[in-house]
Write a protein that holds these residues in place. Structure first.
Motif, PDB file in Angstrom:
ATOM      1  N   LYS A   1      31.347  53.009  48.569  1.00 32.07           N
ATOM      2  CA  LYS A   1      31.817  51.640  49.453  1.00 32.07           C
ATOM      3  C   LYS A   1      31.946  49.951  48.555  1.00 32.07           C
ATOM      4  N   THR A   2      33.099  50.037  47.709  1.00 31.31           N
ATOM      5  CA  THR A   2      33.321  48.841  47.017  1.00 31.31           C
ATOM      6  C   THR A   2      32.701  47.348  47.731  1.00 31.31           C
ATOM      7  N   GLU A   3      32.078  46.827  47.405  1.00 32.68           N
ATOM      8  CA  GLU A   3      31.524  45.689  48.112  1.00 32.68           C
ATOM      9  C   GLU A   3      32.113  44.382  48.459  1.00 32.68           C
ATOM     10  N   SER A   4      32.034  44.418  46.138  1.00 37.53           N
ATOM     11  CA  SER A   4      32.878  43.019  45.689  1.00 37.53           C
ATOM     12  C   SER A   4      33.281  43.416  44.510  1.00 37.53           C
ATOM     13  N   LEU A   5      34.492  42.040  44.079  1.00 35.13           N
ATOM     14  CA  LEU A   5      34.312  42.544  42.833  1.00 35.13           C
ATOM     15  C   LEU A   5      35.157  41.179  42.100  1.00 35.13           C
ATOM     16  N   SER A   6      35.099  40.571  40.781  1.00 37.59           N
ATOM     17  CA  SER A   6      35.668  39.172  40.256  1.00 37.59           C
ATOM     18  C   SER A   6      37.146  39.612  40.183  1.00 37.59           C
ATOM     19  N   HIS A   7      37.649  38.670  40.298  1.00 35.77           N
ATOM     20  CA  HIS A   7      39.083  38.793  40.161  1.00 35.77           C
ATOM     21  C   HIS A   7      40.548  38.997  38.819  1.00 35.77           C
ATOM     22  N   TYR A   8      38.689  39.027  37.651  1.00 36.35           N
ATOM     23  CA  TYR A   8      39.115  39.985  36.501  1.00 36.35           C
ATOM     24  C   TYR A   8      40.099  40.671  36.055  1.00 36.35           C
ATOM     25  N   CYS A   9      39.695  42.237  37.414  1.00 32.38           N
ATOM     26  CA  CYS A   9      39.839  43.161  37.644  1.00 32.38           C
ATOM     27  C   CYS A   9      41.879  43.103  37.699  1.00 32.38           C
ATOM     28  N   ALA A  10      41.424  42.826  38.856  1.00 34.11           N
ATOM     29  CA  ALA A  10      43.452  42.829  38.929  1.00 34.11           C
ATOM     30  C   ALA A  10      44.018  41.679  38.508  1.00 34.11           C
ATOM     31  N   LEU A  11      43.340  41.389  36.852  1.00 34.95           N
ATOM     32  CA  LEU A  11      44.515  40.154  35.893  1.00 34.95           C
ATOM     33  C   LEU A  11      44.625  41.451  34.658  1.00 34.95           C
ATOM     34  N   GLU A  12      43.721  42.306  34.402  1.00 36.48           N
ATOM     35  CA  GLU A  12      44.536  43.054  33.545  1.00 36.48           C
ATOM     36  C   GLU A  12      45.272  43.506  33.948  1.00 36.48           C
ATOM     37  N   ASN A  13      46.390  43.790  32.362  1.00 31.49           N
ATOM     38  CA  ASN A  13      47.173  44.434  32.258  1.00 31.49           C
ATOM     39  C   ASN A  13      47.240  45.285  30.639  1.00 31.49           C
ATOM     40  N   ARG A  14      46.570  45.745  30.140  1.00 25.68           N
ATOM     41  CA  ARG A  14      46.479  45.843  28.859  1.00 25.68           C
ATOM     42  C   ARG A  14      46.806  47.415  29.666  1.00 25.68           C
ATOM     43  N   PRO A  15      47.765  47.893  28.686  1.00 26.73           N
ATOM     44  CA  PRO A  15      47.909  49.573  29.057  1.00 26.73           C
ATOM     45  C   PRO A  15      46.557  50.808  29.639  1.00 26.73           C
ATOM     46  N   TYR A  16      45.140  50.636  28.457  1.00 29.51           N
ATOM     47  CA  TYR A  16      44.619  52.052  28.555  1.00 29.51           C
ATOM     48  C   TYR A  16      43.576  51.364  29.873  1.00 29.51           C
TER      49      TYR A  16
ATOM     50  N   GLU B   1      30.497  48.389  36.569  1.00 25.38           N
ATOM     51  CA  GLU B   1      30.497  47.329  35.396  1.00 25.38           C
ATOM     52  C   GLU B   1      32.481  48.092  34.550  1.00 25.38           C
ATOM     53  N   ALA B   2      33.044  47.413  35.110  1.00 24.71           N
ATOM     54  CA  ALA B   2      34.153  48.689  33.944  1.00 24.71           C
ATOM     55  C   ALA B   2      34.133  48.050  32.123  1.00 24.71           C
ATOM     56  N   VAL B   3      33.779  48.976  31.685  1.00 26.86           N
ATOM     57  CA  VAL B   3      33.808  49.102  29.973  1.00 26.86           C
ATOM     58  C   VAL B   3      34.986  49.010  29.908  1.00 26.86           C
ATOM     59  N   GLY B   4      34.637  47.574  28.864  1.00 26.07           N
ATOM     60  CA  GLY B   4      36.948  47.490  27.858  1.00 26.07           C
ATOM     61  C   GLY B   4      36.360  46.003  28.175  1.00 26.07           C
ATOM     62  N   ASN B   5      36.350  45.604  29.563  1.00 24.79           N
ATOM     63  CA  ASN B   5      36.028  43.988  30.440  1.00 24.79           C
ATOM     64  C   ASN B   5      35.706  43.842  30.910  1.00 24.79           C
ATOM     65  N   SER B   6      34.268  43.450  30.376  1.00 27.51           N
ATOM     66  CA  SER B   6      32.835  43.074  30.829  1.00 27.51           C
ATOM     67  C   SER B   6      32.739  41.838  32.026  1.00 27.51           C
ATOM     68  N   ARG B   7      34.175  41.221  32.340  1.00 23.45           N
ATOM     69  CA  ARG B   7      33.891  40.273  33.210  1.00 23.45           C
ATOM     70  C   ARG B   7      35.028  41.493  34.784  1.00 23.45           C
ATOM     71  N   CYS B   8      35.386  42.070  34.618  1.00 23.02           N
ATOM     72  CA  CYS B   8      35.736  42.571  35.721  1.00 23.02           C
ATOM     73  C   CYS B   8      34.074  43.912  36.001  1.00 23.02           C
ATOM     74  N   GLN B   9      33.564  43.503  37.251  1.00 24.36           N
ATOM     75  CA  GLN B   9      32.704  43.941  37.722  1.00 24.36           C
ATOM     76  C   GLN B   9      32.289  43.336  39.339  1.00 24.36           C
ATOM     77  N   GLY B  10      31.474  44.225  39.587  1.00 23.92           N
ATOM     78  CA  GLY B  10      31.320  43.716  41.236  1.00 23.92           C
ATOM     79  C   GLY B  10      29.982  44.624  41.479  1.00 23.92           C
ATOM     80  N   THR B  11      30.149  44.705  43.230  1.00 23.87           N
ATOM     81  CA  THR B  11      29.145  45.336  43.364  1.00 23.87           C
ATOM     82  C   THR B  11      29.430  46.399  44.796  1.00 23.87           C
ATOM     83  N   TRP B  12      28.618  47.982  45.221  1.00 26.38           N
ATOM     84  CA  TRP B  12      29.457  48.444  45.832  1.00 26.38           C
ATOM     85  C   TRP B  12      28.007  48.918  46.664  1.00 26.38           C
ATOM     86  N   LYS B  13      27.766  50.326  47.751  1.00 22.58           N
ATOM     87  CA  LYS B  13      27.128  50.615  48.380  1.00 22.58           C
ATOM     88  C   LYS B  13      27.028  52.380  47.936  1.00 22.58           C
ATOM     89  N   LYS B  14      26.179  52.601  47.750  1.00 23.44           N
ATOM     90  CA  LYS B  14      26.012  54.520  47.720  1.00 23.44           C
ATOM     91  C   LYS B  14      26.765  54.912  48.965  1.00 23.44           C
TER      92      LYS B  14
END
Length: 301
Positions: A210-225, A270-283
């Motif tokens: 369950k995702t707890e937090s994430l950076s705003h850079y994830c929503a800004l990503e618009n490269r096709p893949y 952390e999302a591979v391909g954009n190190s600024r897209c990262q966050g926390t979650w709980k298992k």
């Protein structure tokens, strides 16, 4: 007065006739690429006016094309070929990028549709050096990418397997999982001889978080893949599959999977391909197979 009007009408008629036959100028054998002020003629324009007109690739946007521009200089769009297969990671042992390319088969002409992007990049992580040594499991956070990357890993493995020995030592398949055994770059040359039989029987598994937090850079990503990052949301349940080669050959686990972590422990990803897209979650739990929607399905890389 009557004679002057008649002469004017006759003059205009001759001009119009000349425009139709090419005597009054036009674009016959006079097409130019791009915006070119020297690519000028004289005659009727497409807008009905008379005077200077152009036969270059920018005249349509400027609205000053000669009357026959569409026929003499038809717009031809850019034509590109199919995408190549994805390359391997640019570097081993750390998050990096893979890429694929396509090539121009026909350049655009006369203001035709321009060429689309010819190169795409996506995140990846290789766990073996070129010498076959395990190196990628030292990373602390969970590195994730789209589940589509798992399909590409499988394709690359299948294309490099020995076709003649496919039945004896090719790949062992499980639902939603695959194992690479022979002649596979992901495992390294000669690794199979050192694997125990129980390693062949490993199955992949799925972890729900369950995702707890994430950076705003994830929503800004618009490269096709890399658009899969846009679907990461706080408070959502996501599924992350552990597959070879991300699965450690000794522990049979993926780094960052939250093994032995209780439900209240905050874990990092952390999302591979954009190190600024990262966050926390709980298992939440570990399952044999993932069952999340595709947009919420990922793999450990």
């Amino acid at each position: 007065m009557g004679g002057a009007a008649l002469s004017g009408a006759l003059w205009l008629g001759l001009l119009w006739a000349g425009a139709g036959t090419g005597a009054g100028g036009g674009c016959s054998e006079r097409c130019c690429e791009g915006r070119d002020a020297a690519c000028v003629s004289s005659g009727w324009r497409e807008d009905g006016g008379y005077g200077s007109c152009y036969c270059d690739g920018g005249c349509r946007r400027a609205g000053d094309c000669c009357h026959d521009h569409g026929q003499a200089c038809p717009a031809l769009p850019c034509v590109v070929g199919e995408w190549s297969h994805w390359s391997g990671c640019a570097e081993q042992c750390k998050p990096n990028l893979r890429l694929r390319r396509r090539y121009i088969q026909q350049e655009p002409k006369n203001g035709g549709e321009p060429c689309p992007a010819l190169e795409e990049k996506a995140g990846c992580l290789e766990y073996l050096t070129h010498q076959g040594q395990d190196c990628g499991h030292e990373h602390v956070p969970a590195f994730i990418t789209t589940s589509e990357y798992g399909k590409e890993r499988k394709r690359r493995a299948a294309s490099s397997a020995w076709s003649s020995d496919k039945e004896e030592a090719g790949s062992f398949a499980f639902p939603g999982c695959f194992l690479l055994l022979v002649n596979c770059p992901e495992l390294g040359i000669g690794v199979m001889a050192n694997l125990r039989m129980d390693a062949f029987e490993r199955k992949c598994y799925c972890v729900e978080f369950k995702t707890e937090s994430l950076s705003h850079y994830c929503a800004l990503e618009n490269r096709p893949y890399a658009r899969w990052m846009q679907y990461l949301r706080e408070g959502h349940t996501v599924c992350v599959a552990c597959q070879p080669p991300a699965m450690n050959t000794d522990t049979h686990r993926c780094s960052g999977d939250g093994h032995n972590a209780d439900g209240g422990k905050i874990l990092r990803w952390e999302a591979v391909g954009n190190s600024r897209c990262q966050g926390t979650w709980k298992k939440i739990r570990q399952l044999e197979q993932c069952s999340c929607p595709l947009v919420h399905s990922f793999i450990f890389t």
